[in-house]
Enzyme design. Structure first.
Site, mmCIF file in Angstrom:
data_model
loop_
_atom_site.group_PDB
_atom_site.id
_atom_site.type_symbol
_atom_site.label_atom_id
_atom_site.label_comp_id
_atom_site.label_asym_id
_atom_site.label_seq_id
_atom_site.Cartn_x
_atom_site.Cartn_y
_atom_site.Cartn_z
ATOM 1 N N ASP A 356 -79.749 84.492 37.563
ATOM 2 C CA ASP A 356 -79.521 85.374 36.427
ATOM 3 C C ASP A 356 -80.647 86.406 36.340
ATOM 4 O O ASP A 356 -81.829 86.063 36.466
ATOM 5 C CB ASP A 356 -79.469 84.530 35.151
ATOM 6 C CG ASP A 356 -79.185 85.347 33.914
ATOM 7 O OD1 ASP A 356 -78.105 85.943 33.832
ATOM 8 O OD2 ASP A 356 -80.061 85.382 33.023
ATOM 9 N N GLU A 443 -78.109 88.339 40.695
ATOM 10 C CA GLU A 443 -77.686 89.373 39.757
ATOM 11 C C GLU A 443 -78.796 90.417 39.836
ATOM 12 O O GLU A 443 -79.844 90.278 39.215
ATOM 13 C CB GLU A 443 -77.554 88.818 38.348
ATOM 14 C CG GLU A 443 -77.036 89.854 37.357
ATOM 15 C CD GLU A 443 -76.957 89.316 35.936
ATOM 16 O OE1 GLU A 443 -76.049 89.739 35.194
ATOM 17 O OE2 GLU A 443 -77.809 88.483 35.561
#
Length: 787
Positions: A356, A443
């Site tokens: 993330d 990401e």
């Protein structure tokens, strides 16, 4: 019970079979004193400690690691730590000065494997005790005293993996299903024995296997506090998604019906038995401790200046958008992250990780100088520290504490937060032998404006990336947005070679600057394609809402993305208009087809396969409710036929290797078509039709077409000697005729009748398409020629 010197490694609590001792080792460069806190289950329920044991700063410290072995501990005891920091350590919300009661917090071990906080069910409040009273720890029922369990001696019957090994699927063969452990079975319609748990997921894995899923990407399952936002209001606000980690090596306890570690292992094993890999969504960009005004739970109290990226005044850098930023490229933090990743691979057999806000892992750390008297001063300083600690424990007056550490703006060679061209943490993860065969997905952006898509430091292609360009290109083209979008859509269908194969274009400051070395030269599997994700509109809402409707989140509608490239097809929200409903059905199928027929690695989001709606809320992070729960009645009924269409797309992808190539298609391997024979699509501002054909080695092939225009199109099909095109899927046809496969919804006779009715079109070599529709044709031998 007696204590021994202990060992500095491994960090955390470990069982020593030879001595029968539990060894405790914890890092803290800023502590002048360290205390082991023990609590019985009965005392813990009251928020109290049973005993504190002081570490001797000479005997029980090696470098910056404090260690202590304790023989004869009851295995039911829980543990944590207390520290006295050196001078101003910024470990307290008010700055952590000497008068701020530095020992007022009981700190969770960063290496805790199991976390206990008095709450056994998701959303359950902590014990109803007198928080704030003398000797009672925890700040309230939403943040009760949180401790770790002790390690046990080797069990008589260790977990039986039954020979389980990593599946090792090629990245290009994956179909990823992004899912939430609790949300998958929390709905009463799931019918599982323990809804919202790892075991509940196991009961429903056959559904994913039948759908055609080959990997699950689990939203965070590391221990977090779902009551972080809870205020007693209605509706209750929870940290449902879990992006606020408290313990990075502990499975979320309230996702389990029994022992969390055992139950999660059972889930991984069950997935592997069905050919499904397990990828964890990991949040190494921030922690649950929030900004400098947030709670002190673990990292902040142990060594704030090491674990967090801090400004000279102690304020947290906030590249995560969540209050703090983990100091990832500090050597100590990098080593901690590697330890965590290895734990999940070695102990739990997971197959990979999605990072993330992965760009935070590439930023330069903040570094601090420890002045004399704050650690690092050799044996004389250790002796002085020991004398001071002894004086404090005896009640004698001790000299004033030393001043705290001093910030170095470029202590790691670059200013704090600067993107690094070759960050040490990323190299370490990429080359670690234990992690060598794991899937790594970034990401590749963060909340500080750093976007590295296409040029994330991938180390010879070890990393894939979420491809936000795919999402935007598909949405813009399929809804018929004004402008020249056909080219970008065509590139997306090829896994974005403009992003992952070629050099960076003008305007990409990262890809043409420090990231230039990482730009280009990668294969299609570098692109993880998505049209939706957990944050943002669901697929059903993408085609039903022009605007977000986030009022229930309690933030006045300020939260959530505003640039969604969505289209409500003529009416906002629920509709009774059959024309609007029909158009939405086609558009949902069009997006699914673009996702699942493109090169690269598709990621389907939980519930999108049957058209789950969140009522236009595009940021449902705080809802433990049907907004986020898979509705098994709706999935099973499949009244709109979308799940059947998605299942057919996935079957088509599995049956045709041409849709999941390892290398890039070129030359005659992929041909672009417009609606007129022999012409390419219109790439200009009026281009609303894109089609391509893929030949296959057996003489067959595929023809895939998207009509994003307002009018119907009669598309010319490419001629092939001795072969004809057979329609397999057509979103323009009402279900069940959108999928021309004999099954429980459509008989063989019905399929034959539809094909017979379309025979004149087939003989003419054309394909009629409704506005906003897609179709897939398969090349088959011409029965007339064969006869």
């Amino acid at each position: 019970m007696h204590t021994e010197a202990g060992f500095p490694l491994p960090l955390g609590a470990s069982w020593n079979e030879a001595t029968g001792a539990v060894n405790f080792a914890v890092y803290s460069s800023s502590a002048t004193s360290m205390f082991l806190c023990l609590s019985t289950p009965a005392d813990h329920a009251l928020g109290r400690l049973t005993r504190e044991i002081a570490f001797d700063p000479i005997v029980n410290r090696t470098g910056d690691t404090w260690h202590l072995a304790v023989v004869g501990l009851d295995s039911n005891l829980l543990y944590g730590f207390k520290v006295e920091p050196c001078g101003t350590s910024f470990s307290e919300p008010d700055g952590g000065t000497a008068g701020a009661k530095p020992r007022s917090h009981v700190l969770l071990d960063p290496h805790a494997r199991t976390v206990v906080n008095g709450r056994t069910r998701f959303g359950q409040l902590g014990p109803d005790i007198e928080y704030g009273s003398p000797g009672v720890y925890g700040t309230g029922p939403t943040w009760p005293l949180t401790l770790a369990t002790l390690p046990h001696a080797a069990p008589a019957e260790p977990f039986d993996w039954e020979g389980d090994r990593p599946l090792g699927r090629p990245m290009e063969d994956l179909v990823i299903y992004e899912m939430h452990v609790r949300g998958f079975t929390a709905h009463t319609s799931s019918g599982v024995g323990a809804p919202g748990t790892y075991s509940g997921v196991i009961e429903k894995l056959d559904y994913l296997q039948d759908l055609g899923i080959s990997a699950v990407e689990l939203l965070p399952i590391h221990e977090f506090n779902e009551l972080e936002y809870y205020d007693g209001g209605s509706p209750a606000r929870y940290n449902f998604w879990g992006y606020s980690t408290l313990a990075f090596q502990a499975p979320m306890a309230r996702y389990a019906a029994s022992d969390a570690a055992t139950e999660f292992k059972q889930l991984v094993k069950a997935c592997h038995q069905r050919g499904i890999e397990v990828i964890l969504d990991v949040v190494f960009n921030h922690t649950a401790e929030g900004s400098e005004a947030g709670p002190t739970l673990s990292f902040r109290g142990l060594d704030n200046t090491t674990y967090y990226m801090l400004a000279p005044g102690g304020q947290c850098y906030n590249y995560s958008g969540c209050g703090n930023t983990l100091n990832c490229n500090h050597p100590v933090v990098s080593a901690f992250i590697l330890d965590c990743l290895r734990t999940w691979v070695l102990d739990f057999h997971v197959d990979g990780f999605r990072f993330d806000l992965g760009s935070i892992l590439t930023r330069a750390p903040s570094m601090w100088i420890r002045p004399k008297g704050c650690g690092g001063g050799g044996k004389h300083e250790d002796a002085a520290r020991g004398e001071a600690a002894g004086a404090r424990m005896s009640g004698a007056t001790s000299p004033p504490p030393p001043q705290g550490p001093r910030h170095m703006d470029a202590g790691a060679g670059s200013a704090t937060g600067t993107p690094l061209s070759d960050p040490g943490l990323i190299e370490a993860i990429s080359t670690d032998p234990v992690l060598a065969r794991t899937k790594l997905i970034a990401e590749a952006w963060d909340c500080g404006g750093l976007v590295q898509v296409g040029a994330f430091p991938h180390h010879a292609g070890r990393w894939s990336e979420w491809n936000g360009r795919f999402r935007d290109a598909a949405r813009a083209f399929l809804k018929g947005s004004p402008g020249a979008h056909a080219g970008a859509f065509a590139a997306a269908l090829c896994a974005s070679p403009d992003v992952f194969l070629h050099a960076a274009p003008e305007g990409d400051w990262w890809g043409r600057g420090l990231g230039a070395a990482w730009r280009g030269g990668r294969g299609p599997a570098a692109s993880v394609n998505l049209v939706t994700a957990h944050d943002g509109f669901s697929l059903a809402d993408l085609v039903a809402y022009n605007e977000k409707h986030n009022e229930a989140n309690g933030e006045g509608g300020r939260d959530g993305e505003t640039h969604n490239l969505s289209w409500n097809c003529g009416e906002e929200g629920p509709t009774r208009d059959p024309g609007v409903a029909g158009l939405r059905a086609r558009q949902a199928r069009n997006h699914a087809a673009a996702l699942l027929l493109a090169q690269g690695v598709p990621m389907l989001v939980q519930g999108d396969e049957y058209g789950h709606s969140k009522g236009g809320n595009n940021n449902t992070y705080c809802h433990d409710s049907p907004l986020n729960w898979l509705d098994w009645r709706a999935a099973s009924a499949d009244e709109g036929g979308l799940a059947r269409f998605v299942r057919a797309l996935l079957a088509l992808r599995a049956a045709h290797p041409a849709l999941r190539e390892k290398g890039w298609r070129g030359g005659g391997d992929l041909v672009w078509h417009g609606p007129v024979a022999g012409e390419e699509p219109g790439w200009g501002e009026d281009g609303r039709f894109v089609a391509f054909s893929l030949p296959e080695s057996d003489g067959g092939g595929l023809y895939v077409a998207f009509n994003a225009g307002h009018g119907a199109v009669t598309a010319a099909l490419p001629a092939r000697a001795g072969r004809v095109w057979e329609v397999a899927l057509d979103s323009g046809r009402a279900p069940p005729f959108d999928v021309l496969t004999a099954d429980s919804a459509l008989s063989a006779d019905q399929v034959h009748a539809v094909r017979a009715a379309g025979e004149p079109w087939r003989r003419a070599g054309v394909l009629p398409m409704l506005p906003y529709s897609c179709a897939v044709c398969v090349s088959v031998p011409d029965p007339l020629t064969s006869a």
